[in-house]
Design a protein around this motif. Structure first.
Motif, short mmCIF file in Angstrom:
data_model
loop_
_atom_site.label_atom_id
_atom_site.label_comp_id
_atom_site.label_asym_id
_atom_site.label_seq_id
_atom_site.Cartn_x
_atom_site.Cartn_y
_atom_site.Cartn_z
N ILE A 1 0.84 -1.20 0.00
CA ILE A 1 0.00 0.00 0.00
C ILE A 1 0.88 1.25 0.00
O ILE A 1 0.65 2.20 -0.75
CB ILE A 1 -0.95 -0.02 1.21
CG1 ILE A 1 -1.95 -1.16 1.04
CG2 ILE A 1 -1.67 1.31 1.40
CD1 ILE A 1 -2.75 -1.49 2.27
N GLU B 1 2.56 1.43 -3.58
CA GLU B 1 1.60 1.77 -4.63
C GLU B 1 1.12 3.22 -4.50
O GLU B 1 0.86 3.89 -5.50
CB GLU B 1 0.41 0.81 -4.60
CG GLU B 1 0.75 -0.58 -5.13
CD GLU B 1 -0.43 -1.54 -5.15
OE1 GLU B 1 -0.27 -2.63 -5.70
OE2 GLU B 1 -1.50 -1.20 -4.60
N SER B 2 1.04 3.68 -3.27
CA SER B 2 0.63 5.06 -3.04
C SER B 2 1.62 6.05 -3.66
O SER B 2 1.25 7.01 -4.33
CB SER B 2 0.51 5.30 -1.52
OG SER B 2 0.33 6.67 -1.26
N PHE C 1 3.78 5.46 -6.09
CA PHE C 1 3.75 5.35 -7.56
C PHE C 1 2.54 6.09 -8.14
O PHE C 1 2.64 6.76 -9.17
CB PHE C 1 3.75 3.87 -7.99
CG PHE C 1 5.13 3.27 -8.05
CD1 PHE C 1 5.82 2.97 -6.89
CD2 PHE C 1 5.75 3.02 -9.25
CE1 PHE C 1 7.11 2.43 -6.92
CE2 PHE C 1 7.03 2.48 -9.31
CZ PHE C 1 7.71 2.18 -8.14
N ALA C 2 1.40 5.95 -7.46
CA ALA C 2 0.19 6.63 -7.94
C ALA C 2 0.34 8.15 -7.81
O ALA C 2 -0.02 8.91 -8.71
CB ALA C 2 -1.02 6.14 -7.15
N GLU C 3 0.89 8.57 -6.68
CA GLU C 3 1.08 10.01 -6.44
C GLU C 3 1.99 10.62 -7.51
O GLU C 3 1.72 11.73 -8.00
CB GLU C 3 1.70 10.20 -5.06
CG GLU C 3 1.98 11.65 -4.71
CD GLU C 3 2.89 11.79 -3.49
OE1 GLU C 3 3.01 10.83 -2.72
OE2 GLU C 3 3.48 12.87 -3.34
N ARG C 4 3.04 9.90 -7.89
CA ARG C 4 4.00 10.44 -8.86
C ARG C 4 3.62 10.10 -10.30
O ARG C 4 4.36 10.44 -11.23
CB ARG C 4 5.40 9.89 -8.56
CG ARG C 4 5.96 10.25 -7.18
CD ARG C 4 6.43 11.71 -7.15
NE ARG C 4 7.22 11.95 -5.97
CZ ARG C 4 8.56 11.87 -5.92
NH1 ARG C 4 9.25 11.57 -6.97
NH2 ARG C 4 9.18 12.11 -4.80
N GLY C 5 2.54 9.36 -10.49
CA GLY C 5 2.09 9.03 -11.86
C GLY C 5 3.03 8.08 -12.59
O GLY C 5 3.27 8.22 -13.79
N VAL C 6 3.58 7.10 -11.85
CA VAL C 6 4.50 6.14 -12.45
C VAL C 6 3.80 4.78 -12.56
O VAL C 6 3.42 4.19 -11.54
CB VAL C 6 5.79 6.00 -11.59
CG1 VAL C 6 6.72 4.96 -12.18
CG2 VAL C 6 6.50 7.35 -11.47
N ASN C 7 3.62 4.30 -13.79
CA ASN C 7 2.99 2.99 -14.00
C ASN C 7 3.96 1.87 -13.64
O ASN C 7 5.16 2.10 -13.59
CB ASN C 7 2.56 2.82 -15.46
CG ASN C 7 1.57 3.86 -15.88
OD1 ASN C 7 1.75 4.51 -16.90
ND2 ASN C 7 0.54 4.06 -15.08
N TYR C 8 3.41 0.69 -13.45
CA TYR C 8 4.31 -0.40 -13.07
C TYR C 8 3.88 -1.75 -13.63
O TYR C 8 2.71 -2.00 -13.89
CB TYR C 8 4.46 -0.48 -11.55
CG TYR C 8 3.16 -0.45 -10.76
CD1 TYR C 8 2.43 -1.60 -10.53
CD2 TYR C 8 2.69 0.76 -10.24
CE1 TYR C 8 1.25 -1.55 -9.80
CE2 TYR C 8 1.52 0.82 -9.51
CZ TYR C 8 0.81 -0.35 -9.28
OH TYR C 8 -0.36 -0.30 -8.56
#
Lengths: 55, 489
Positions: free
Chosen positions: B239, B242-243, B245-252
């Motif tokens: 969590i 993923e938070s 990555f989502a905040e920075r707009g980085v896909n994975y």
């Protein structure tokens, strides 16, 4: 109504839709010098405890 | 006079050699064999890789430091190990090949009474076609594993930024270059430092940034993930990660084994058995690690490499190597003293010791491809193990063979990890984390395998300050400046 900055990325990708994204206040705290100075002290103490338990 | 031979001058080897030299004094000899002329504070390589530090800031010459410590320094690589000596002598020795000091290419047999193997890893770029050959970095991707690699990465990143300034959209792919990589943390730090630099340059809209990793879930980090206290909750590192990555707009992409790298393209297999491709303009992929390929021979000259080393090239120590299913893994499988079970005067420290098994849950695709992170043994654990092993050897030399050995199990020690997410005294951030213990102990901590009172994580500027101060602190310590011994590993 304009989209809030913290909500912008939710729509960008399905991967982001279920994530927890910090809001404006939480983000501001991350670089707030006074708050971060307090956290600096707290983190150092917590880390020193872990380091001392590990030697 | 006894001679302690230390192979490797990284975190584990340097720590072991410098403490041993200090504890043994001039009555005994400490010899370090390392192919490098410079010591490198590897955690700061990520800042070299984004042009925020120079190569010179993260390295220093070993020779004057070893002279000051009274350590005999041989700039050479170890080629083979003869723990029983040769036909003409019972004295064990290591054959080394010089890489510098005006003797490059020359071989020498260095005898020892005690040996600490702290060679670190071979950067196995050759495991993935196109990623490189053997320990050589390939032409399609960059790396931040060494200061030279990181400098090269920074040069390539500058070209990418220039293209974005000219209006050319760029695809950036960062992560692991093989299904059995470790060191996801370094790639994690690099992707967010790259994102931070692009954002600072006002070019974030011109970049598609993607993470590719062999972890089965985000935040595994080769430790099977961790549960930590954040804001009053106990949450999974999944969590937490993923938070960010989502905040920075980085896909994975997770659970990926990169099996081929070509110009501007990687091919990969996922844990569900499906195949995929990803294009890129700039890519930093961490290679898998392997042992350095040291051979071992007995007195008769017969190859005993399988006795001394595990199949992956790492040295066998006092771990429980009996193969068993994940459900039966125990904290007690992990080594305590790092002593070789066959040759009691040999120890291994840091990445050089063979772990008994993974820490993360093993995973395989339906095609039989193993896709799981291997255990991290770098940083703080590496230093602590190096010091404990040096302590044991010093006691054996001073007090005789019956001296009790010092213990430093990764299942009993914690680790503090500060993962940079962008450099800057006023706008930088880092994830400051501690984990206790490194290896889960489900018998002692049945809930999460770890003590959640001492396992926590937090992102902020304070973390960056800590990481930046640690940069100076550990280089100061490694240079053996006044009071270096009071700085913990």
């Amino acid at each position: 109504m304009a989209i809030k900055p913290e909500e912008f990325n939710f729509a960008k990708h399905d991967q982001f839709n279920n994530a927890m994204i910090p809001g404006k206040f939480a983000r501001a705290l991350r670089t707030c010098k006074i708050w971060q100075f307090i956290r600096f002290i707290v983190l150092n103490i917590k880390m020193l405890i872990v380091v001392s338990k590990s030697h | 006079m006894a001679r302690l031979l230390v192979l490797g001058g990284g975190v584990a080897g340097h720590t072991a050699a410098t403490f041993a030299a200090d504890w043994l004094g001039r009555d005994h000899e400490v010899v370090v064999v390392t192919p490098n002329a410079k010591w490198n504070w590897i955690p700061s390589n990520i800042w070299v890789g984004v042009g925020q530090m120079s190569k010179e800031e993260v390295t220093f010459d070993l020779d004057p430091v070893y002279k000051k410590a009274g350590i005999t320094y041989k700039q050479a690589k170890a080629v083979s190990l003869n723990p029983e000596g040769s036909g003409s002598s019972d004295k064990p020795y290591v054959t080394v090949e010089y890489t510098g000091q005006g003797k490059a290419g020359n071989s020498e047999e260095v005898t020892y009474d005690y040996l600490i193997n702290a060679t670190g890893p071979k950067l196995n770029f050759g495991a993935t076609p196109g990623l490189g050959e053997g320990s050589q970095l390939g032409e399609h991707t960059v790396s931040v594993c060494t200061a030279d690699h990181a400098q090269h990465a920074a040069d390539e990143l500058t070209k990418v930024l220039d293209k974005m300034r000219k209006g050319e959209r760029q695809k950036i792919l960062i992560g692991t270059g093989h299904g059995m990589c470790t060191c996801q943390g370094a790639a994690f730090e690099y992707i967010f430092n790259v994102e931070h630099e692009i954002r600072k340059a006002g070019l974030r809209d011109m970049a598609d940034i993607k993470w590719i990793s062999n972890e089965s879930f985000m935040g595994d980090f080769g430790m099977g993930g961790l549960h930590m206290k954040v804001g009053g909750y106990v949450v999974s590192s999944r969590i937490f990660t993923e938070s960010l990555f989502a905040e920075r707009g980085v896909n994975y992409i997770t659970g990926a084994h990169v099996n081929k790298v070509e110009k501007g393209k990687v091919s990969y297999e996922l844990l569900d058995g499906s195949m995929g491709e990803e294009t890129f303009d700039f890519s930093m992929l961490i290679p898998p690690f392997a042992g350095v390929g040291l051979k071992a021979y007995n007195k008769a000259g017969e190859d005993i490499t399988d006795t001394v080393f595990a199949p992956n090239g790492f040295m066998k120590v006092d771990a429980n190597y009996t193969p068993k299913p994940y459900e039966e893994w125990k904290a007690s499988d992990w080594p305590l003293t790092y002593q070789n079970p066959t040759y009691k005067n040999i120890f291994a420290a840091g990445i050089a010791f063979a772990p008994p098994h993974l820490i993360s849950k093993p995973a395989k695709s339906p095609n039989g491809t193993v896709i799981n992170p291997t255990p991290p043994r770098t940083g703080m654990p590496s230093g602590i193990i190096g010091k404990a092993v040096a302590h044991s050897v010093c006691d054996l030399i001073k007090n005789g063979e019956g001296a009790p050995l010092h213990e430093a199990s990764m299942a009993h020690m914690g680790a503090a990890c500060v993962a940079s997410a962008g450099k800057g005294w006023l706008d930088g951030t880092a994830a400051a984390m501690t984990v206790y213990p490194v290896v889960q102990d489900f018998e002692k901590y049945p809930g999460t395998g770890r003590d959640t009172d001492y396992t926590f994580g937090e992102i902020g500027l304070a973390g960056h300050w800590i990481k930046h101060i640690l940069h100076y602190l550990f280089i100061y310590k490694a240079k053996l400046k006044p009071f270096w011994k009071i700085i913990p590993e």
